[in-house]
Design a protein around this motif. Structure first.
Motif, PDB file in Angstrom:
ATOM      1  N   VAL A  13       0.841  -1.322   0.128  1.00 32.92           N
ATOM      2  CA  VAL A  13       0.131  -0.025   0.038  1.00 32.92           C
ATOM      3  C   VAL A  13       1.102   1.246   0.226  1.00 32.92           C
ATOM      4  O   VAL A  13       0.757   2.007  -0.844  1.00 32.92           O
ATOM      5  CB  VAL A  13      -1.014  -0.125   1.430  1.00 32.92           C
ATOM      6  N   LEU A  14       1.932   1.217   1.023  1.00 39.27           N
ATOM      7  CA  LEU A  14       2.815   2.542   0.887  1.00 39.27           C
ATOM      8  C   LEU A  14       3.998   2.249  -0.157  1.00 39.27           C
ATOM      9  O   LEU A  14       4.587   1.228   0.147  1.00 39.27           O
ATOM     10  CB  LEU A  14       3.381   2.656   2.426  1.00 39.27           C
ATOM     11  N   THR A  15       3.779   3.345  -1.174  1.00 45.16           N
ATOM     12  CA  THR A  15       4.791   2.944  -2.071  1.00 45.16           C
ATOM     13  C   THR A  15       5.808   4.517  -2.241  1.00 45.16           C
ATOM     14  O   THR A  15       5.128   5.343  -1.841  1.00 45.16           O
ATOM     15  CB  THR A  15       4.184   2.675  -3.490  1.00 45.16           C
ATOM     16  N   ARG A  16       6.697   4.298  -2.542  1.00 51.63           N
ATOM     17  CA  ARG A  16       7.877   5.255  -3.182  1.00 51.63           C
ATOM     18  C   ARG A  16       7.251   5.864  -4.494  1.00 51.63           C
ATOM     19  O   ARG A  16       7.070   5.127  -5.284  1.00 51.63           O
ATOM     20  CB  ARG A  16       8.948   5.000  -3.181  1.00 51.63           C
ATOM     21  N   SER A  17       6.919   7.109  -4.785  1.00 47.86           N
ATOM     22  CA  SER A  17       6.569   7.552  -6.044  1.00 47.86           C
ATOM     23  C   SER A  17       7.879   8.031  -6.795  1.00 47.86           C
ATOM     24  O   SER A  17       8.969   8.244  -6.557  1.00 47.86           O
ATOM     25  CB  SER A  17       6.131   8.813  -5.704  1.00 47.86           C
ATOM     26  N   ASN A  18       7.676   7.913  -8.368  1.00 52.23           N
ATOM     27  CA  ASN A  18       8.668   8.196  -9.138  1.00 52.23           C
ATOM     28  C   ASN A  18       8.826   9.553  -9.391  1.00 52.23           C
ATOM     29  O   ASN A  18       9.733  10.189  -9.960  1.00 52.23           O
ATOM     30  CB  ASN A  18       8.548   7.238 -10.396  1.00 52.23           C
ATOM     31  N   LEU A  19       7.877  10.263  -8.646  1.00 49.87           N
ATOM     32  CA  LEU A  19       7.909  11.942  -8.968  1.00 49.87           C
ATOM     33  C   LEU A  19       8.884  12.394  -7.860  1.00 49.87           C
ATOM     34  O   LEU A  19       8.862  12.132  -6.751  1.00 49.87           O
ATOM     35  CB  LEU A  19       6.544  12.388  -8.646  1.00 49.87           C
ATOM     36  N   THR A  27       3.564   7.050  -0.517  1.00 48.46           N
ATOM     37  CA  THR A  27       2.327   7.494  -1.109  1.00 48.46           C
ATOM     38  C   THR A  27       1.189   6.236  -1.228  1.00 48.46           C
ATOM     39  O   THR A  27       1.549   5.249  -1.084  1.00 48.46           O
ATOM     40  CB  THR A  27       2.575   7.879  -2.819  1.00 48.46           C
ATOM     41  N   ILE A  28      -0.176   6.838  -1.271  1.00 49.12           N
ATOM     42  CA  ILE A  28      -0.981   5.565  -1.128  1.00 49.12           C
ATOM     43  C   ILE A  28      -1.979   5.988  -2.264  1.00 49.12           C
ATOM     44  O   ILE A  28      -2.564   7.086  -2.543  1.00 49.12           O
ATOM     45  CB  ILE A  28      -2.224   5.638  -0.033  1.00 49.12           C
ATOM     46  N   ASN A  29      -2.468   5.097  -3.182  1.00 52.28           N
ATOM     47  CA  ASN A  29      -3.570   5.087  -4.218  1.00 52.28           C
ATOM     48  C   ASN A  29      -4.485   4.016  -3.699  1.00 52.28           C
ATOM     49  O   ASN A  29      -4.360   2.904  -3.688  1.00 52.28           O
ATOM     50  CB  ASN A  29      -2.899   4.712  -5.535  1.00 52.28           C
ATOM     51  N   LEU A  30      -5.829   4.588  -3.477  1.00 49.65           N
ATOM     52  CA  LEU A  30      -6.534   3.698  -3.224  1.00 49.65           C
ATOM     53  C   LEU A  30      -7.208   2.904  -4.225  1.00 49.65           C
ATOM     54  O   LEU A  30      -7.859   1.948  -4.463  1.00 49.65           O
ATOM     55  CB  LEU A  30      -7.678   4.485  -2.462  1.00 49.65           C
ATOM     56  N   THR A  31      -6.986   3.545  -5.686  1.00 51.61           N
ATOM     57  CA  THR A  31      -7.742   2.907  -6.800  1.00 51.61           C
ATOM     58  C   THR A  31      -6.598   2.817  -8.047  1.00 51.61           C
ATOM     59  O   THR A  31      -5.661   3.763  -7.855  1.00 51.61           O
ATOM     60  CB  THR A  31      -8.834   3.732  -7.223  1.00 51.61           C
ATOM     61  N   CYS A  38     -10.354  13.820 -15.629  1.00 47.51           N
ATOM     62  CA  CYS A  38      -9.597  14.822 -16.210  1.00 47.51           C
ATOM     63  C   CYS A  38      -9.095  14.517 -17.658  1.00 47.51           C
ATOM     64  O   CYS A  38      -8.256  13.601 -17.545  1.00 47.51           O
ATOM     65  CB  CYS A  38      -8.428  15.673 -15.180  1.00 47.51           C
ATOM     66  N   VAL A  39      -9.449  15.357 -18.676  1.00 44.14           N
ATOM     67  CA  VAL A  39      -8.886  14.921 -20.006  1.00 44.14           C
ATOM     68  C   VAL A  39      -7.336  15.030 -19.940  1.00 44.14           C
ATOM     69  O   VAL A  39      -6.771  14.480 -21.106  1.00 44.14           O
ATOM     70  CB  VAL A  39      -9.749  15.925 -20.812  1.00 44.14           C
ATOM     71  N   TYR A  40      -6.581  15.926 -19.189  1.00 48.04           N
ATOM     72  CA  TYR A  40      -5.305  16.010 -19.382  1.00 48.04           C
ATOM     73  C   TYR A  40      -4.496  15.235 -18.503  1.00 48.04           C
ATOM     74  O   TYR A  40      -3.329  15.352 -18.478  1.00 48.04           O
ATOM     75  CB  TYR A  40      -5.007  17.615 -19.197  1.00 48.04           C
ATOM     76  N   CYS A  41      -5.003  14.167 -17.907  1.00 46.31           N
ATOM     77  CA  CYS A  41      -4.202  13.533 -16.635  1.00 46.31           C
ATOM     78  C   CYS A  41      -3.251  12.787 -17.370  1.00 46.31           C
ATOM     79  O   CYS A  41      -3.436  11.779 -18.246  1.00 46.31           O
ATOM     80  CB  CYS A  41      -5.557  12.713 -16.104  1.00 46.31           C
ATOM     81  N   TYR A  42      -2.028  12.816 -16.848  1.00 39.17           N
ATOM     82  CA  TYR A  42      -0.876  12.009 -17.089  1.00 39.17           C
ATOM     83  C   TYR A  42      -1.077  10.582 -16.815  1.00 39.17           C
ATOM     84  O   TYR A  42      -0.446   9.645 -17.424  1.00 39.17           O
ATOM     85  CB  TYR A  42       0.409  12.514 -16.428  1.00 39.17           C
ATOM     86  N   THR A  43      -1.825  10.098 -15.875  1.00 39.38           N
ATOM     87  CA  THR A  43      -2.089   8.696 -15.455  1.00 39.38           C
ATOM     88  C   THR A  43      -2.852   7.827 -16.742  1.00 39.38           C
ATOM     89  O   THR A  43      -2.873   6.683 -16.546  1.00 39.38           O
ATOM     90  CB  THR A  43      -2.646   8.439 -14.321  1.00 39.38           C
ATOM     91  N   LEU A  44      -3.539   8.665 -17.800  1.00 41.87           N
ATOM     92  CA  LEU A  44      -4.144   7.852 -18.544  1.00 41.87           C
ATOM     93  C   LEU A  44      -3.417   6.919 -19.625  1.00 41.87           C
ATOM     94  O   LEU A  44      -3.753   6.178 -20.059  1.00 41.87           O
ATOM     95  CB  LEU A  44      -4.971   8.895 -19.560  1.00 41.87           C
ATOM     96  N   PRO A  83      -0.827   9.941  -5.712  1.00 41.03           N
ATOM     97  CA  PRO A  83      -0.125  10.312  -7.019  1.00 41.03           C
ATOM     98  C   PRO A  83      -0.829   9.948  -8.534  1.00 41.03           C
ATOM     99  O   PRO A  83      -0.586  10.603  -9.451  1.00 41.03           O
ATOM    100  CB  PRO A  83       1.254   9.900  -6.901  1.00 41.03           C
ATOM    101  N   ALA A  84      -1.756   8.984  -8.406  1.00 43.99           N
ATOM    102  CA  ALA A  84      -2.198   8.439  -9.762  1.00 43.99           C
ATOM    103  C   ALA A  84      -3.633   8.290  -9.483  1.00 43.99           C
ATOM    104  O   ALA A  84      -4.157   7.999 -10.643  1.00 43.99           O
ATOM    105  CB  ALA A  84      -1.765   7.101  -9.986  1.00 43.99           C
ATOM    106  N   SER A  85      -4.154   8.798  -8.522  1.00 40.99           N
ATOM    107  CA  SER A  85      -5.909   8.898  -8.558  1.00 40.99           C
ATOM    108  C   SER A  85      -6.338   9.894  -7.182  1.00 40.99           C
ATOM    109  O   SER A  85      -5.350  10.224  -6.638  1.00 40.99           O
ATOM    110  CB  SER A  85      -6.350   7.561  -8.138  1.00 40.99           C
ATOM    111  N   ASP A  86      -7.535  10.445  -7.373  1.00 47.08           N
ATOM    112  CA  ASP A  86      -8.021  11.270  -6.517  1.00 47.08           C
ATOM    113  C   ASP A  86      -8.658  10.681  -5.300  1.00 47.08           C
ATOM    114  O   ASP A  86      -9.416   9.996  -5.417  1.00 47.08           O
ATOM    115  CB  ASP A  86      -8.844  12.245  -6.926  1.00 47.08           C
ATOM    116  N   LEU A  87      -8.128  10.921  -4.077  1.00 46.06           N
ATOM    117  CA  LEU A  87      -8.778  10.501  -2.863  1.00 46.06           C
ATOM    118  C   LEU A  87     -10.287  10.519  -2.591  1.00 46.06           C
ATOM    119  O   LEU A  87     -10.836  10.032  -2.038  1.00 46.06           O
ATOM    120  CB  LEU A  87      -8.039  11.190  -1.633  1.00 46.06           C
ATOM    121  N   PHE A  88     -10.652  11.549  -3.111  1.00 44.00           N
ATOM    122  CA  PHE A  88     -12.074  12.410  -3.133  1.00 44.00           C
ATOM    123  C   PHE A  88     -12.686  12.077  -4.501  1.00 44.00           C
ATOM    124  O   PHE A  88     -13.564  13.073  -4.901  1.00 44.00           O
ATOM    125  CB  PHE A  88     -12.345  13.853  -2.488  1.00 44.00           C
ATOM    126  N   GLN A  89     -12.714  11.054  -5.072  1.00 43.38           N
ATOM    127  CA  GLN A  89     -13.287  10.802  -6.341  1.00 43.38           C
ATOM    128  C   GLN A  89     -15.091  10.520  -5.933  1.00 43.38           C
ATOM    129  O   GLN A  89     -15.171  10.118  -4.931  1.00 43.38           O
ATOM    130  CB  GLN A  89     -13.023   9.390  -7.032  1.00 43.38           C
TER     131      GLN A  89
END
Length: 195
Positions: A13-19, A27-31, A38-44, A83-89
Motif C-alpha cells: 500500500v505504502l509505495t515510493r513515488s517516481n515523482l 504514497t497511497i493510491n486507493l484505486t 480529467c482529460v489532461y491527466c498524465y495517468t491515462l 499520485p495517480a488517483s484522487d482521494l475524493f473521487q
C-alpha cells in the motif's frame, strides 16, 4: 456512470513515488484509474489504468496498511494521497475506504497530505478538521470558469466548491494551498481565467 472493479491489492500500500517532488514521502493510491476523468491527466497512459469510466478499487487496502505499519520499525511521519488517483473521487465505495484509511492513519499518529480536485464529503471534512495538525492539503484549480472546468474535469468538484474547501481548511489551521495546474495555453493562461 463509473464501473467499480473490486480487486485485492498484491503490491504494498505504502509505495515510493517516481515523482521527484514525492520521493521522500510514502504514497497511497486507493484505486487504479480515477473517476474524476480529467482529460489532461498524465495517468491515462499508465498500463495499470483500467480505461475511461472504470476504477479498480483495492478492497484489502486497510488490512494491508495495518500489517505494513505493524511491521515497520519506524512509522512514516506522513503519507501522500494520491499520485495517480484522487482521494475524493465521486464514488461512494472509494470515499468510504478513503475515510477508513484516513481514520486509521490519524489513530497511528501518521499525518496525511493530499492533492484533490474532488468534493470532500462532510464526514471526511470533519475528520480532517479534527486532526488539523496532521494534515496538509492541496486543492487543484485549473480555472474558475465553470464551463471550462466541466469540459476538462467533468467529474471534479466545481471551482466554487474547491474555493470553499480551501477557505474551510485554511480557517481550521490546516496548511492549505491552491495548486494552479495545469495551465492550458490559450484557455487558462490569463489572469481573467482565475478571477
Amino acid at each position: 456512470m463509473v464501473t467499480v472493479i473490486r480487486a485485492e491489492r498484491r503490491s504494498p500500500v505504502l509505495t515510493r513515488s517516481n515523482l521527484a517532488c514525492l520521493s521522500r514521502m510514502p504514497t497511497i493510491n486507493l484505486t487504479a484509474g480515477c473517476s474524476i476523468d480529467c482529460v489532461y491527466c498524465y495517468t491515462l497512459g499508465y498500463t495499470s489504468n483500467p480505461g475511461k469510466g472504470k476504477v479498480v478499487l483495492y478492497g484489502n487496502t486497510l488490512d494491508k496498511l495495518r500489517s505494513e505499519l505493524a511491521n515497520k520499525r519506524t512509522k512514516p511521519k506522513a503519507v501522500f494521497f494520491s499520485p495517480a488517483s484522487d482521494l475524493f473521487q465521486p464514488v461512494p465505495e472509494v470515499l468510504e475506504i478513503g475515510y477508513r484509511v484516513l481514520e486509521f492513519l490519524f489513530s497511528q499518529g501518521v499525518g496525511v497530505a493530499f492533492l484533490t480536485k474532488g468534493h470532500i464529503p462532510d464526514d471526511t471534512l470533519r475528520l480532517l478538521l479534527d486532526n488539523a495538525d496532521q494534515v496538509r492539503a492541496q486543492i487543484g484549480i485549473t480555472t474558475l470558469d465553470e464551463g471550462l472546468a466541466c469540459m476538462f474535469e467533468p467529474d471534479a468538484a466545481s471551482p466554487r466548491v474547491r474555493l470553499e474547501q480551501i477557505a474551510i481548511l485554511g480557517a481550521a489551521g490546516i496548511a492549505t494551498e491552491a495548486r494552479l495546474d495545469p495551465i492550458l495555453p490559450g484557455l487558462t493562461d490569463s489572469s481573467e481565467a482565475l478571477s
